[in-house]
Every structure is written in structure tokens, then in C-alpha cells.
Design an enzyme around this catalytic site. Sequence first.
Site, PDB file in Angstrom:
ATOM      1  N   GLU A 145     -15.615  31.901 -23.731  1.00  0.00           N
ATOM      2  CA  GLU A 145     -15.257  31.223 -24.742  1.00  0.00           C
ATOM      3  C   GLU A 145     -13.977  30.828 -24.750  1.00  0.00           C
ATOM      4  O   GLU A 145     -13.448  29.546 -24.726  1.00  0.00           O
ATOM      5  CB  GLU A 145     -15.514  31.932 -26.071  1.00  0.00           C
ATOM      6  CG  GLU A 145     -14.812  30.974 -27.289  1.00  0.00           C
ATOM      7  CD  GLU A 145     -15.259  31.411 -28.704  1.00  0.00           C
ATOM      8  OE1 GLU A 145     -16.067  32.599 -28.672  1.00  0.00           O
ATOM      9  OE2 GLU A 145     -14.862  31.093 -29.710  1.00  0.00           O
ATOM     10  N   GLY A 162       6.106   6.065 -30.307  1.00  0.00           N
ATOM     11  CA  GLY A 162       6.742   5.701 -31.456  1.00  0.00           C
ATOM     12  C   GLY A 162       5.864   5.712 -32.764  1.00  0.00           C
ATOM     13  O   GLY A 162       4.869   6.584 -33.022  1.00  0.00           O
ATOM     14  N   GLY A 163       5.800   4.767 -33.647  1.00  0.00           N
ATOM     15  CA  GLY A 163       5.145   4.631 -34.793  1.00  0.00           C
ATOM     16  C   GLY A 163       3.551   4.658 -34.699  1.00  0.00           C
ATOM     17  O   GLY A 163       2.735   5.156 -35.292  1.00  0.00           O
TER      18      GLY A 163
END
Length: 382
Positions: free
Chosen positions: A245, A342-343
Amino acid sequence: MRRSLFEQDHEDFRGLVHSFLEKEFAPNAAAWTAAGLIPKNAYRRAGEQGLLGTAVPVEHGGGGVDDIRFPYVLMEEAAKLGAPLGGIPVHLFVTTPYYLSLCTPEQAARWLPGIASGALMTSIAMSEPGTGSDLAGIQTTAVRDGDHYILNGAKTFITGGINADLVIVVARTSADPENRRHGLTLLVVEDAMPGFTRGRKLEKLGFRATDTAELFFDEVRVPVANRLGEEGRAFEYLTSNLGVERLQIAVAAVTQARAAIDTTIEYVRNREVFGGKLSRFQNTKFVLAECETEFEAAQVLLDRGIEELLAGRLDAADAAKIKLFCTEVQGRVVDRCVQLHGGYGYMLEYDITRLYADARVTRIYGGSSEIMKLIIAKSLAL
Ligand SMILES: Cc1cc2nc3c(=O)[nH]c(=O)nc-3n(C[C@H](O)[C@H](O)[C@H](O)COP(=O)(O)OP(=O)(O)OC[C@H]3O[C@@H](n4cnc5c(N)ncnc54)[C@H](O)[C@@H]3O)c2cc1C
């Protein structure tokens, strides 16, 4: 660096997986994300292509090759395409090994064909509202009553919990005050069993196309014939399967770190800032060089870990080191890649934003980074 992990069979499988996911999964990513799960027929389609049963013996409808590299290839291709996989990674890496190693011949005949075809999707329910890291603290109980166990309790955060047809439930069948790890048992709960209900589909930060759910068990009569392995030995079985896992989570981490770097390289090559491409700045080059180096180190470690697993030599501390390192690398890589966007890196329509959200959980589930450090430290005999 050239990789030596995969052979021709895996590369052939890669081609098949890529075209299947590109055609049938990737185009549905937005719809499945909005729905919060992958529809069951998509799992059936994956089963029909032979993607779910590679490890299942041929006589039970599978491919008969118990080789974790096939699911690894599947996850690599899904990450490249941005295709959600829902409960498939858990089904392949986590639950199938329990069925393969613990089923009686009767159980194998009953369940394995469905596991291979996608008709029976599987989950594992260890975590409870009151206990996650401390598995020995499980409160769900199963009391023997003739040919049945009477199961009572609640589980939470269960991957694939809404869609699962079979759930491996870890329950306490006896208490040993001297050793809390004794007395846990694995029971397979089936979809329509009276008293088994599913709670909310939980709203998550990431992996939004994967159903994660609470499960409730109220006086569920589970036949003794649905017990996996011996009564009281679940902790031992969990310990021996948790390594795989953890490798699965490392695979997710490394493949998604790769996707983050690739999408960011493309972005910085095209983004214009201060009259030129963002890629021309030394900072951009240095940040991506660091990301690439850390990715490469993580991939080499993971590939070696897979080789060790295939050779039967991977121990709990090795698996913990691999999960710890790969998921921490993923966290650093995706964070830097968001910064370079960036944004736009904060807008959900960008791949990097999804990758950032998905990345956060890999340091938490399947044993948190802190629990990995405990396991590694134990091996140092401090
Ligand atoms: C999206 C998602 C999917 C999941 N899927 C499944 C699933 O399919 N099946 C399943 O059974 N579970 C699943 N889980 C549960 C997951 O494995 C647990 O959330 C995880 O093990 C942590 O347990 P917890 O949430 O109870 O946190 P806690 O155990 O309460 O831990 C809280 C914090 O304390 C720290 N901590 C705990 N103990 C120690 C210690 N001894 N020393 C130092 N620090 C410590 C932890 O590292 C963590 O930072 C899933 C979780 C998520 C979020």
C-alpha cells in the site's frame, strides 16, 4: 536516467492502457470530478480490457501474472493523461493482494472472477472515526454466533466506499490486554448485507473523482465463510500488506510529481512576463532543475523498492522510507510548480491546481509521514 524496471510485456501493456485511458477515462475527468466518483460501468470497461485482473490467476479470469509493475504502468499513464482512476489503485495494489494471499479455494472461486472483471470492486476499511494511525485501537467488533459473526461499528475515510461491492473490514473479535494487536480479524462484507449502510460521500480537498465514504455496520451477520485468513491474525496480515500500500502511494506521488513538472515546463515556455518567456529567468530554470533532480531521486528509489518487492525482500522500514521520501518530494515539487504558475496556479481549471490538491493527502494516508518515521526509527534500534 535510463530505467531498468520495465520489460517488453510492461511496455506492450503501457500502449494498451494509454489508448484505453485516453479514450474512455481522460475525457470524463471533469464530469467524474463533479460527480465525486467514477461510474461503475467504467470499472467494468477497465476489467474487460484486462486492466484489473493482471494478478488474478488465469483459472479465475485474470492474467495470471502477479507483478506490481503492471498497476505501476497504469498509474503512470493515468498521471500523464490527467485521467482519474477512482478506486482502481486501491483495488489493484491494496485489496487484491489480500484476496490472492488469503482466500480459500471456495472464496477464490466466488470472488476472484468479479475482482478481475470489475464486477466486484473492493475496498478496505481499517480507519475509524476514533482511530487511524493507531490501528490496534480499532473498536469495531465482530462476535461469533454459530456460522456467522455479528459485526458492529463504524469506519471512515474509506476509498471506494460508495462503489465497493466487497469491503474488507478489520474488526476486533477478542481483546488481549497484554497485546492490543492480538484479536483483530478480517471479514469481507458484501454490498447488500442487511445492516451494512454507507454514509456520506465525503467532500475532499483533492482526489475529487474518488469516492471516499463513511461505512456503518449495525448487527451485520457476516458468514464465517467470508472471513479472510484466520481469526485474530489481522494485524499480522495488515503489517505484511501495508508495504505494498505504501509503494502504491509512492507511485502516485512520483507519477504526479512528473505530471506537475511537465505541465509547468509547458506553462513557463508559453507564459509572457516582462516582455519575454517566463522560462528565460534563471529562477525558473533553477526551480525546475531542483524539481527534476528531486523527482529523479524519488523515481530511482521507488523503482529499486519495486524490484526489492518483486524479489520478496522489501521490509516495512524500506517501504516506509520510500513512502516518506517520495511523498515529501511530491509536496515540495507541486508547491514550487504552483508558484511558477502565478495566479493561474490557484485556478481549478489548471492541471497544476488539481495536482497540488491531490498531493496533500499522500503524506497523511496509508500511514502519515510521522508514522513512517516511527517505523524507520524502530529499524535503527535507537
Ligand atoms: C482521502 C483519504 C482516503 C483514505 N482511504 C482509506 C481507506 O481506503 N481505508 C482506510 O482504512 N483508511 C483510509 N484513510 C484513512 C487514513 O489512512 C488515515 O487518515 C491516516 O492513517 C491517519 O489517521 P487519522 O486520520 O486518524 O489521523 P491521526 O491518527 O489522528 O493523526 C493525526 C496526526 O497525529 C500524528 N500522529 C499520530 N500518531 C502519532 C505518533 N505516534 N507519533 C507522532 N505523530 C503521530 C499523525 O501523523 C497526524 O499528523 C484515508 C484517508 C484519507 C484522507
